[in-house]
Design a protein around this motif. Structure first.
Motif, PDB file in Angstrom:
ATOM      1  N   TYR A 130     -64.177 -16.214  47.593  1.00 31.29           N
ATOM      2  CA  TYR A 130     -62.729 -16.098  47.442  1.00 31.29           C
ATOM      3  C   TYR A 130     -62.143 -17.134  46.484  1.00 31.29           C
ATOM      4  O   TYR A 130     -61.073 -16.909  45.920  1.00 31.29           O
ATOM      5  CB  TYR A 130     -62.038 -16.224  48.807  1.00 31.29           C
ATOM      6  CG  TYR A 130     -62.227 -14.998  49.665  1.00 31.29           C
ATOM      7  CD1 TYR A 130     -61.364 -13.919  49.541  1.00 31.29           C
ATOM      8  CD2 TYR A 130     -63.268 -14.917  50.573  1.00 31.29           C
ATOM      9  CE1 TYR A 130     -61.525 -12.788  50.313  1.00 31.29           C
ATOM     10  CE2 TYR A 130     -63.442 -13.786  51.352  1.00 31.29           C
ATOM     11  CZ  TYR A 130     -62.569 -12.724  51.222  1.00 31.29           C
ATOM     12  OH  TYR A 130     -62.738 -11.604  51.982  1.00 31.29           O
ATOM     13  N   ASN A 133     -62.751 -18.281  43.396  1.00 33.19           N
ATOM     14  CA  ASN A 133     -62.434 -17.885  42.026  1.00 33.19           C
ATOM     15  C   ASN A 133     -61.354 -16.824  41.964  1.00 33.19           C
ATOM     16  O   ASN A 133     -60.502 -16.848  41.071  1.00 33.19           O
ATOM     17  CB  ASN A 133     -63.690 -17.435  41.274  1.00 33.19           C
ATOM     18  CG  ASN A 133     -64.518 -18.617  40.817  1.00 33.19           C
ATOM     19  OD1 ASN A 133     -64.001 -19.705  40.578  1.00 33.19           O
ATOM     20  ND2 ASN A 133     -65.818 -18.412  40.724  1.00 33.19           N
ATOM     21  N   GLU A 134     -61.369 -15.889  42.915  1.00 32.12           N
ATOM     22  CA  GLU A 134     -60.338 -14.851  42.922  1.00 32.12           C
ATOM     23  C   GLU A 134     -58.963 -15.452  43.222  1.00 32.12           C
ATOM     24  O   GLU A 134     -57.981 -15.100  42.575  1.00 32.12           O
ATOM     25  CB  GLU A 134     -60.672 -13.766  43.941  1.00 32.12           C
ATOM     26  CG  GLU A 134     -61.759 -12.817  43.478  1.00 32.12           C
ATOM     27  CD  GLU A 134     -61.903 -11.643  44.423  1.00 32.12           C
ATOM     28  OE1 GLU A 134     -60.982 -10.820  44.499  1.00 32.12           O
ATOM     29  OE2 GLU A 134     -62.942 -11.576  45.100  1.00 32.12           O
ATOM     30  N   ASN A 161     -57.769 -17.293  40.183  1.00 29.05           N
ATOM     31  CA  ASN A 161     -57.258 -16.398  39.147  1.00 29.05           C
ATOM     32  C   ASN A 161     -55.867 -15.882  39.473  1.00 29.05           C
ATOM     33  O   ASN A 161     -55.014 -15.787  38.590  1.00 29.05           O
ATOM     34  CB  ASN A 161     -58.229 -15.237  38.916  1.00 29.05           C
ATOM     35  CG  ASN A 161     -59.505 -15.690  38.230  1.00 29.05           C
ATOM     36  OD1 ASN A 161     -59.510 -16.686  37.509  1.00 29.05           O
ATOM     37  ND2 ASN A 161     -60.585 -14.973  38.464  1.00 29.05           N
ATOM     38  N   HIS A 189     -53.400  -8.466  46.203  1.00 28.89           N
ATOM     39  CA  HIS A 189     -54.745  -8.549  45.621  1.00 28.89           C
ATOM     40  C   HIS A 189     -55.837  -8.360  46.675  1.00 28.89           C
ATOM     41  O   HIS A 189     -56.833  -7.682  46.430  1.00 28.89           O
ATOM     42  CB  HIS A 189     -54.927  -9.886  44.904  1.00 28.89           C
ATOM     43  CG  HIS A 189     -56.233 -10.020  44.194  1.00 28.89           C
ATOM     44  ND1 HIS A 189     -56.439  -9.560  42.913  1.00 28.89           N
ATOM     45  CD2 HIS A 189     -57.429 -10.521  44.601  1.00 28.89           C
ATOM     46  CE1 HIS A 189     -57.692  -9.798  42.553  1.00 28.89           C
ATOM     47  NE2 HIS A 189     -58.308 -10.385  43.549  1.00 28.89           N
TER      48      HIS A 189
END
Length: 81
Positions: free
Chosen positions: A2, A4-5, A8, A51
Protein backbone atom coordinates in the motif's frame (compact mmCIF):
# COMPACT_ATOMS: atom_id res chain seq x y z
CA UNK A 1 2.11 -2.95 -1.05
CA UNK A 2 0.00 0.00 0.00
CA UNK A 3 2.89 2.39 0.66
CA UNK A 4 3.63 3.26 -2.97
CA UNK A 5 -0.03 3.50 -3.93
CA UNK A 6 -0.80 5.80 -0.97
CA UNK A 7 2.30 7.82 -1.83
CA UNK A 8 1.13 8.25 -5.43
CA UNK A 9 -2.36 9.37 -4.33
CA UNK A 10 -0.75 11.82 -1.89
CA UNK A 11 1.53 13.23 -4.60
CA UNK A 12 -1.42 13.63 -6.99
CA UNK A 13 -3.77 15.26 -4.47
CA UNK A 14 -1.18 17.65 -3.04
CA UNK A 15 0.54 18.31 -6.38
CA UNK A 16 3.92 17.52 -4.81
CA UNK A 17 5.69 16.63 -8.05
CA UNK A 18 9.38 15.83 -7.62
CA UNK A 19 9.30 16.64 -3.89
CA UNK A 20 6.86 13.77 -3.43
CA UNK A 21 9.26 11.28 -4.98
CA UNK A 22 11.54 11.64 -1.95
CA UNK A 23 8.84 10.59 0.53
CA UNK A 24 9.33 7.28 2.31
CA UNK A 25 7.54 5.41 5.11
CA UNK A 26 9.20 7.56 7.79
CA UNK A 27 8.44 10.90 6.10
CA UNK A 28 6.40 13.12 8.42
CA UNK A 29 3.19 14.45 6.88
CA UNK A 30 0.90 16.51 9.13
CA UNK A 31 2.73 19.64 10.21
CA UNK A 32 5.64 18.96 7.87
CA UNK A 33 3.99 19.32 4.47
CA UNK A 34 2.59 22.84 4.09
CA UNK A 35 0.35 21.52 1.31
CA UNK A 36 -1.41 19.20 3.77
CA UNK A 37 -3.86 21.61 5.37
CA UNK A 38 -7.33 20.75 6.67
CA UNK A 39 -8.97 21.07 3.25
CA UNK A 40 -6.27 18.91 1.66
CA UNK A 41 -6.85 16.24 4.32
CA UNK A 42 -10.53 16.10 3.33
CA UNK A 43 -9.61 15.87 -0.36
CA UNK A 44 -6.97 13.22 0.35
CA UNK A 45 -9.42 11.09 2.34
CA UNK A 46 -11.88 11.21 -0.55
CA UNK A 47 -9.16 10.25 -3.02
CA UNK A 48 -8.03 7.34 -0.83
CA UNK A 49 -11.61 6.11 -0.47
CA UNK A 50 -12.09 6.21 -4.23
CA UNK A 51 -8.72 4.67 -5.12
CA UNK A 52 -8.88 1.79 -2.64
CA UNK A 53 -12.66 1.27 -2.53
CA UNK A 54 -12.82 1.87 1.22
CA UNK A 55 -15.02 3.97 3.51
CA UNK A 56 -13.35 6.18 6.09
CA UNK A 57 -15.50 7.50 8.93
CA UNK A 58 -14.62 10.74 10.69
CA UNK A 59 -14.23 8.73 13.90
CA UNK A 60 -11.50 6.63 12.26
CA UNK A 61 -9.23 9.60 11.68
CA UNK A 62 -6.76 10.99 14.17
CA UNK A 63 -3.63 13.08 13.94
CA UNK A 64 -1.58 9.89 14.33
CA UNK A 65 -3.12 8.55 11.10
CA UNK A 66 -1.39 11.36 9.20
CA UNK A 67 1.81 11.39 11.27
CA UNK A 68 3.95 9.69 8.60
CA UNK A 69 3.46 8.22 5.15
CA UNK A 70 3.91 4.80 6.74
CA UNK A 71 1.18 5.40 9.33
CA UNK A 72 -1.20 6.56 6.60
CA UNK A 73 -0.39 3.51 4.45
CA UNK A 74 -0.91 1.20 7.45
CA UNK A 75 -4.27 2.85 8.13
CA UNK A 76 -5.36 2.33 4.50
CA UNK A 77 -4.19 -1.30 4.58
CA UNK A 78 -6.21 -1.90 7.75
CA UNK A 79 -9.32 -0.31 6.23
CA UNK A 80 -8.93 -2.35 3.03
CA UNK A 81 -8.49 -5.64 4.90
Amino acid sequence: MYLNEVKNVLIDVLHLGEAGARLDADSPLLGSLPELDSMAVVTLIGALEEHFGIAIDDDDISASTFETLGSLAAFVAQKAA
